[in-house]
Design an enzyme around this catalytic site. Structure first.
Site, mmCIF file in Angstrom:
data_model
loop_
_atom_site.group_PDB
_atom_site.id
_atom_site.type_symbol
_atom_site.label_atom_id
_atom_site.label_comp_id
_atom_site.label_asym_id
_atom_site.label_seq_id
_atom_site.Cartn_x
_atom_site.Cartn_y
_atom_site.Cartn_z
ATOM 1 C CB VAL A 149 -0.940 0.015 1.221
ATOM 2 C CG1 VAL A 149 -1.618 1.375 1.380
ATOM 3 C CG2 VAL A 149 -1.991 -1.075 1.096
ATOM 4 C CB CYS A 150 1.080 4.183 0.678
ATOM 5 S SG CYS A 150 1.414 5.956 0.726
ATOM 6 C CB THR A 151 5.785 5.062 -0.456
ATOM 7 O OG1 THR A 151 5.657 5.040 0.971
ATOM 8 C CG2 THR A 151 5.320 6.411 -0.981
ATOM 9 C CB ALA A 199 -3.755 4.469 -4.509
#
Length: 278
Positions: A149-151, A199
């Site tokens: 998730v995310c970075t 994202a």
């Protein structure tokens, strides 16, 4: 999952198993169910034995981790491991600490799901951590599902796990995916073969819930969603760069200039391990 929550979910599942519409809703995964409240009436595939490994590193974003963890912990029969370098509590980027359940050295060699959360400065440090990247590469090479998730997707990419795969990340950091040979995709959750990436931050709830449906079925996932009362109604329509006011988007872009520069620098060092795509 705690004993109380496990029992609660079992009772909810038993009630759902008694519903006459279950057999059709489960998309042919379940055998026909007799209307009864006996726990034995639950479809066999509602209980699994997945080994799920969730990485903790200093400076991770707590919601990146906690959102999917809630969903994964709702998988009856699964074991969710929180792994870190040591058994010391790991602080998030907002100083919320989470305790590991195992270490990198003791984490199961074969995982059904490998999950990596994102962060800010902590993620930049992880991109330079050769030991951590080697571990992610090794576990990811054999895991059935490689997720983030995310970075966190940048960590997967730095470990050589996203070359040639479509993937997403936090919208600001998404361009960095090209540095690791990934194909940036704009979506809340992106699946390319056995790589599933979410994202920014709150997208972890969607990723986790989607995986629950994949590993069990839609009625099971809907039960988990209802238990979480996950029905978001945000007070503002600023949760995406497409809908946020231009001034707000510009401010966030400016906030991430340093992260982007350091991210390019860290990823430009090259992969510490051989390509691990499959």
């Amino acid at each position: 999952m705690t004993i109380e929550r496990r029992l609660f979910l079992r009772k909810a599942a038993a009630a759902l198993a008694a519903s006459p519409w279950l057999a059709g809703a489960a998309e042919d995964k379940a055998t026909p169910v007799t209307v009864t409240h006996d726990m034995s009436a639950m479809p066999a595939h509602w209980t699994g034995k997945e080994q799920i490994g969730m990485l903790l590193y200093p400076g991770f974003t707590a919601l990146d981790f906690v959102g999917p963890q809630y969903m994964f912990a709702g998988l009856m029969g699964a074991t969710v491991h929180h792994f870190a370098k040591t058994m010391a509590s790991v602080p998030s980027d907002t100083h919320l600490s989470i305790s590991p359940t195992t270490t990198l050295a003791q984490c199961p060699a074969e995982l059904d799901i490998l999950f990596v959360p994102g962060g800010g400065e902590g993620t930049l440090a992880a991109l330079r951590d050769e030991e951590l990247l080697r571990f992610v590469a090794q576990r990811g090479a054999s895991a059935k599902w490689v997720t983030s998730v995310c970075t966190g997707s940048l960590v997967l990419g730095a470990a050589g796990l996203l070359k040639g795969y479509k993937a997403t990340s936090h919208w600001v950091a998404r361009p960095l995916l090209t540095d690791v040979g990934a194909i940036p995709a704009e979506a809340r959750v992106v699946q390319d073969r056995n790589r599933i990436t979410g994202a920014g931050v709150s997208a972890g709830l969607d990723l986790g819930l989607r995986m629950v449906a994949m590993l069990r079925d839609q009625p099971y996932a809907e039960t988990v969603q209802l238990l979480a009362e996950y029905a978001p109604e945000p007070p503002f329509n600023a949760g995406s760069p497409r809908t946020a006011p231009p001034a707000v988007k510009a401010m966030v872009d400016d906030m991430f200039k340093g992260f982007m520069a350091q991210g390019h620098s860290a990823l430009a060092r090259g992969e510490p391990t051989k390509d691990s795509t499959s």
